[in-house]
Design a protein around this motif. Structure first.
Motif, PDB file in Angstrom:
ATOM      1  N   PHE A 208      31.152  37.106  34.578  1.00  0.00           N
ATOM      2  CA  PHE A 208      32.008  36.051  34.031  1.00  0.00           C
ATOM      3  C   PHE A 208      31.539  34.668  34.496  1.00  0.00           C
ATOM      4  N   ALA A 209      31.132  34.570  35.759  1.00  0.00           N
ATOM      5  CA  ALA A 209      30.661  33.280  36.280  1.00  0.00           C
ATOM      6  C   ALA A 209      29.400  32.837  35.554  1.00  0.00           C
ATOM      7  N   ARG A 210      28.544  33.790  35.216  1.00  0.00           N
ATOM      8  CA  ARG A 210      27.309  33.467  34.502  1.00  0.00           C
ATOM      9  C   ARG A 210      27.616  32.856  33.136  1.00  0.00           C
ATOM     10  N   CYS A 211      28.750  33.239  32.560  1.00  0.00           N
ATOM     11  CA  CYS A 211      29.146  32.697  31.254  1.00  0.00           C
ATOM     12  C   CYS A 211      30.064  31.482  31.392  1.00  0.00           C
ATOM     13  N   GLY A 212      30.292  31.052  32.640  1.00  0.00           N
ATOM     14  CA  GLY A 212      31.146  29.896  32.862  1.00  0.00           C
ATOM     15  C   GLY A 212      32.614  30.164  32.637  1.00  0.00           C
ATOM     16  N   VAL A 213      33.035  31.410  32.822  1.00  0.00           N
ATOM     17  CA  VAL A 213      34.422  31.799  32.566  1.00  0.00           C
ATOM     18  C   VAL A 213      35.108  32.172  33.872  1.00  0.00           C
ATOM     19  N   SER A 214      36.323  31.645  34.067  1.00  0.00           N
ATOM     20  CA  SER A 214      37.170  32.049  35.195  1.00  0.00           C
ATOM     21  C   SER A 214      38.254  32.953  34.636  1.00  0.00           C
ATOM     22  N   PRO A 215      38.120  34.273  34.776  1.00  0.00           N
ATOM     23  CA  PRO A 215      39.085  35.191  34.140  1.00  0.00           C
ATOM     24  C   PRO A 215      40.481  35.051  34.732  1.00  0.00           C
ATOM     25  N   VAL A 216      41.465  35.328  33.919  1.00  0.00           N
ATOM     26  CA  VAL A 216      42.856  35.320  34.359  1.00  0.00           C
ATOM     27  C   VAL A 216      43.191  36.733  34.842  1.00  0.00           C
ATOM     28  N   VAL A 217      43.123  36.946  36.142  1.00  0.00           N
ATOM     29  CA  VAL A 217      43.349  38.272  36.704  1.00  0.00           C
ATOM     30  C   VAL A 217      44.840  38.429  36.992  1.00  0.00           C
ATOM     31  N   VAL A 218      45.483  39.347  36.294  1.00  0.00           N
ATOM     32  CA  VAL A 218      46.925  39.540  36.453  1.00  0.00           C
ATOM     33  C   VAL A 218      47.255  40.771  37.286  1.00  0.00           C
ATOM     34  N   CYS A 219      46.267  41.627  37.506  1.00  0.00           N
ATOM     35  CA  CYS A 219      46.511  42.843  38.287  1.00  0.00           C
ATOM     36  C   CYS A 219      45.205  43.304  38.908  1.00  0.00           C
ATOM     37  N   GLU A 220      45.268  43.690  40.189  1.00  0.00           N
ATOM     38  CA  GLU A 220      44.104  44.216  40.904  1.00  0.00           C
ATOM     39  C   GLU A 220      44.437  45.615  41.411  1.00  0.00           C
ATOM     40  N   CYS A 221      43.545  46.564  41.101  1.00  0.00           N
ATOM     41  CA  CYS A 221      43.791  47.966  41.450  1.00  0.00           C
ATOM     42  C   CYS A 221      42.717  48.471  42.411  1.00  0.00           C
ATOM     43  N   GLY A 222      43.080  49.487  43.187  1.00  0.00           N
ATOM     44  CA  GLY A 222      42.103  50.138  44.051  1.00  0.00           C
ATOM     45  C   GLY A 222      41.204  51.034  43.225  1.00  0.00           C
ATOM     46  N   PRO A 223      41.552  52.308  43.042  1.00  0.00           N
ATOM     47  CA  PRO A 223      40.723  53.187  42.216  1.00  0.00           C
ATOM     48  C   PRO A 223      40.702  52.708  40.776  1.00  0.00           C
ATOM     49  N   ARG A 224      39.525  52.710  40.165  1.00  0.00           N
ATOM     50  CA  ARG A 224      39.394  52.243  38.789  1.00  0.00           C
ATOM     51  C   ARG A 224      40.181  53.118  37.812  1.00  0.00           C
ATOM     52  N   GLU A 225      40.336  54.414  38.149  1.00  0.00           N
ATOM     53  CA  GLU A 225      41.033  55.300  37.221  1.00  0.00           C
ATOM     54  C   GLU A 225      42.507  54.937  37.063  1.00  0.00           C
ATOM     55  N   MET A 226      43.033  54.042  37.938  1.00  0.00           N
ATOM     56  CA  MET A 226      44.417  53.589  37.793  1.00  0.00           C
ATOM     57  C   MET A 226      44.559  52.505  36.724  1.00  0.00           C
ATOM     58  N   ILE A 227      43.434  51.979  36.243  1.00  0.00           N
ATOM     59  CA  ILE A 227      43.505  50.787  35.401  1.00  0.00           C
ATOM     60  C   ILE A 227      43.926  51.089  33.971  1.00  0.00           C
ATOM     61  N   TRP A 228      43.290  52.109  33.332  1.00  0.00           N
ATOM     62  CA  TRP A 228      43.524  52.230  31.890  1.00  0.00           C
ATOM     63  C   TRP A 228      44.962  52.585  31.534  1.00  0.00           C
ATOM     64  N   PRO A 229      45.741  53.310  32.377  1.00  0.00           N
ATOM     65  CA  PRO A 229      47.166  53.456  32.031  1.00  0.00           C
ATOM     66  C   PRO A 229      47.896  52.111  31.982  1.00  0.00           C
ATOM     67  N   LEU A 230      47.474  51.176  32.852  1.00  0.00           N
ATOM     68  CA  LEU A 230      48.073  49.837  32.816  1.00  0.00           C
ATOM     69  C   LEU A 230      47.681  49.104  31.538  1.00  0.00           C
ATOM     70  N   VAL A 231      46.440  49.309  31.113  1.00  0.00           N
ATOM     71  CA  VAL A 231      46.006  48.720  29.845  1.00  0.00           C
ATOM     72  C   VAL A 231      46.824  49.301  28.702  1.00  0.00           C
ATOM     73  N   LEU A 232      47.075  50.609  28.772  1.00  0.00           N
ATOM     74  CA  LEU A 232      47.854  51.281  27.730  1.00  0.00           C
ATOM     75  C   LEU A 232      49.250  50.682  27.607  1.00  0.00           C
ATOM     76  N   ASP A 233      49.808  50.242  28.728  1.00  0.00           N
ATOM     77  CA  ASP A 233      51.154  49.643  28.714  1.00  0.00           C
ATOM     78  C   ASP A 233      51.123  48.153  28.398  1.00  0.00           C
ATOM     79  N   GLY A 234      49.944  47.629  28.105  1.00  0.00           N
ATOM     80  CA  GLY A 234      49.843  46.234  27.686  1.00  0.00           C
ATOM     81  C   GLY A 234      49.851  45.223  28.805  1.00  0.00           C
ATOM     82  N   VAL A 235      49.602  45.669  30.056  1.00  0.00           N
ATOM     83  CA  VAL A 235      49.593  44.724  31.183  1.00  0.00           C
ATOM     84  C   VAL A 235      48.443  43.735  31.054  1.00  0.00           C
ATOM     85  N   GLY A 236      47.307  44.210  30.568  1.00  0.00           N
ATOM     86  CA  GLY A 236      46.146  43.339  30.419  1.00  0.00           C
ATOM     87  C   GLY A 236      44.984  44.117  29.843  1.00  0.00           C
TER      88      GLY A 236
END
Length: 296
Positions: A208-236
């Motif tokens: 993201f930095a290489r593209c000059g973008v500062s992402p809007v991070v709304v949630c940080e997870c430990g194991p990556r496998e926890m992420i896609w259920p959050l995506v499914l619920d529309g968190v980000g």
């Protein structure tokens, strides 16, 4: 009583004397006699009663026969087990891997391996988060599938090529139905990332930095496998490996390439030095695939 002397003792019992036993063992008679006397001396008892007609087992000798037979049988069993392991009729291969590499590419690798060697049991253990190769260096696995490159001579590192990560989001985020999504177009999109400092997070921050973008991070997870259920619920939205992205697509989520593409390198790492038959077989199976291993 060691294996050699147990064999000598039982040969004398079987053949009824030193002369015939020595011939059967391809030993000289004095050597065999010396071995039997040495065993008797170490045990502190006579195993045979010596008479003019040869050797007869003493009471102590009769008691020793079952133990000597069990010893030789145990050695024979161990030899059969080792032969089975060498021939890959049996054995175990333990692989350390992060959870997000199991679907892709580990499942395919193990599927091919099991087809070639169905007698070998494959154990999969979770690699220590933030401590690559710890299970490997402590002897708790035979090989590790990793996105990190080993930087020590104690480990041998094979390159498996690269894996493209994909953008995953709920339908309400309004991404186009086809085509890659520019990273610059994610500047205002709420994103779900792994924790700061993890290899995945470092990689995404750099892209993201290489593209000059500062992402809007709304949630940080430990194991990556926890992420896609959050995506499914529309968190980000999130950037996920292909295996998880495929599972997300089955749930109706939008899955797109990014522009520029975000990729990570994959490595197969094992201890330097002699390799077990199962590990040699795994390397051979992978090398026979579409992308041969490249040893660093």
């Amino acid at each position: 009583m060691d294996v050699r002397r147990a064999e000598h003792f039982l040969a004398v019992v079987k053949h009824g004397g030193v002369t015939r036993a020595a011939s059967a063992l391809y030993l000289s008679q004095p050597s065999l006699s010396l071995s039997i006397r040495s065993l008797e001396r170490d045990l502190g008892m006579d195993l045979f009663v010596r008479s003019g007609r040869g050797l007869v087992l003493s009471e102590s000798g009769r008691s020793l026969v079952p133990a000597a037979e069990r010893l030789l049988e145990s050695v024979a069993d161990a030899g059969r087990v080792m032969n089975d392991v060498r021939s890959l009729r049996t054995g175990t291969l333990t692989i350390a891997v992060a959870a997000d590499l199991v679907d892709d590419p580990l499942a395919t690798m193990i599927g091919r391996f099991r087809q070639a060697h169905p007698g070998v049991v494959v154990e999969i253990v979770d690699s220590a988060a933030g401590a690559p190769f710890r299970a490997l260096q402590t002897g708790h696995c035979d090989v590790e599938l990793s996105t990190e490159q080993a930087e020590t001579k104690a480990l041998t590192c094979h390159s498996l090529g690269t894996q493209r990560l994909l953008l995953v989001a709920a339908a309400g985020f309004g991404f186009p139905d086809s085509g890659a999504v520019p990273l610059t177009g994610l500047a205002s999109v709420p994103m779900i990332f792994t924790l700061p400092g993890t290899p995945e997070r470092v990689r995404l921050d750099a892209e993201f930095a290489r593209c000059g973008v500062s992402p809007v991070v709304v949630c940080e997870c430990g194991p990556r496998e926890m992420i896609w259920p959050l995506v499914l619920d529309g968190v980000g939205a999130a950037i996920l490996p292909p295996g998880m992205a495929a599972a997300a697509a089955e749930q109706g989520l939008t899955v797109r390439d990014t522009a520029p593409p975000i990729e990570r390198r994959l490595f197969l790492v094992h201890r330097a030095g002699p390799r077990s038959p199962a590990l040699e077989a795994l390397l051979a199976v992978i090398a026979a695939g579409d992308e041969p291993l490249r040893v660093r």
